[in-house]
Scaffold this active site. Structure first.
Site, short mmCIF file in Angstrom:
data_model
loop_
_atom_site.label_atom_id
_atom_site.label_comp_id
_atom_site.label_asym_id
_atom_site.label_seq_id
_atom_site.Cartn_x
_atom_site.Cartn_y
_atom_site.Cartn_z
CD GLU A 43 -2.46 1.26 2.79
OE1 GLU A 43 -3.45 1.66 2.92
OE2 GLU A 43 -2.02 0.53 3.85
CE LYS A 109 -7.16 1.04 4.13
NZ LYS A 109 -5.96 1.48 4.67
CB CYS A 145 -3.57 -1.78 5.13
SG CYS A 145 -2.77 -1.33 6.62
#
Length: 256
Positions: A43, A109, A145
């Site tokens: 990321e 995300k 993440c």
């Protein structure tokens, strides 16, 4: 047995997208030379958190994404990397680009890091859609993440047929954070009953509440066993996944 050779390029990125692209390209070349067919970068490969994300954000046809496409096409490898693209509301999207032979996909995300004193949503607009893609006949899911804390996303990717879930990350350091990372990467592979390839930023000293990296990139099998795990410094993880194994596990333990 069918298989796919995968890699995690655990690098450390800074504030300069041009320098970061050079670092990423070098890592992709080294993994391709080692036989990888798919490589995950972290990321925030475009620019580390703590950078002015609005200033560095680029569209998916911008120079950073174009540079990744070029090296992926040249080497015949699929590259998954984190970047930031402008959002319509003045914020940015925290986006994964997946690109390579017969592959072009992106994932924004969904779960933003509004935790441990950080407020990712102040600068980042959330995505809404789960994403899977096909790599050499293998179904690959994407997550980023903080998504690791939401088991239902990984169960849904498993139900969508993912043999592998790729999780680029910039996992911030802090008390217990290494243990949480290890636990969650293993648990989410078990939830999806798929392989999980997690690629974190190499360890970087914390900068306020901005998440940076602890390393510990890992390859986890569909029952949650860590087959390989790196330390904290920049390094490459290489492994071969048995793409028949998720189906075998799902037949034996039909939780999906």
């Amino acid at each position: 047995m069918t298989s796919l050779r995968v890699a995690a390029a655990q690098i450390r990125t800074g504030v300069d997208p041009v320098a970061n692209l050079a670092t990423a390209t070098d890592a992709v070349r080294r993994t391709a030379a080692a036989g990888a067919e798919l490589v995950a970068l972290p990321e925030a490969t475009l620019a580390a958190f703590g950078t002015d994300l609005r200033a560095v954000a680029e569209p998916l046809d911008g120079p950073f994404a174009t540079g990744l496409r070029k090296v992926a096409a040249e080497l015949g490898i699929v590259v998954v990397a984190g970047l930031f693209e402008p959002a319509s509301d003045g914020r940015v999207h925290n986006t994964l680009l997946a690109t390579g032979p017969d592959v072009e996909a992106s994932y924004r995300k969904i779960h933003l890091y509004d935790a441990f004193g950080s407020r990712e949503s102040d600068l980042v607009a959330p995505g809404k859609e789960l994403v899977t893609l096909e790599v050499r006949g293998v179904t690959v899911g994407l997550a980023t993440c903080y998504d690791l804390r939401f088991a239902d996303q990984f169960t849904a990717l498993g139900r969508a047929g993912a043999h592998l879930v790729v999780v680029p990350a910039s996992w911030g350091a802090g008390p217990g954070k290494e243990e949480q990372w290890d636990l969650l990467t293993q648990a989410r592979a078990s939830d999806a009953q798929s392989w999980l390839l997690a690629c974190d930023q190499a360890w970087t000293p914390p900068a306020g509440t901005d998440p940076l990296g602890i390393g510990r990139s890992a390859l986890i099998d569909p029952i949650g066993h860590a087959c390989a795990r790196l330390g904290s410094e920049p390094e490459l993880l290489l492994g071969t996944i048995d793409t028949d194994l998720p189906g075998t596990i799902r037949a034996r333990v039909p939780i999906l």
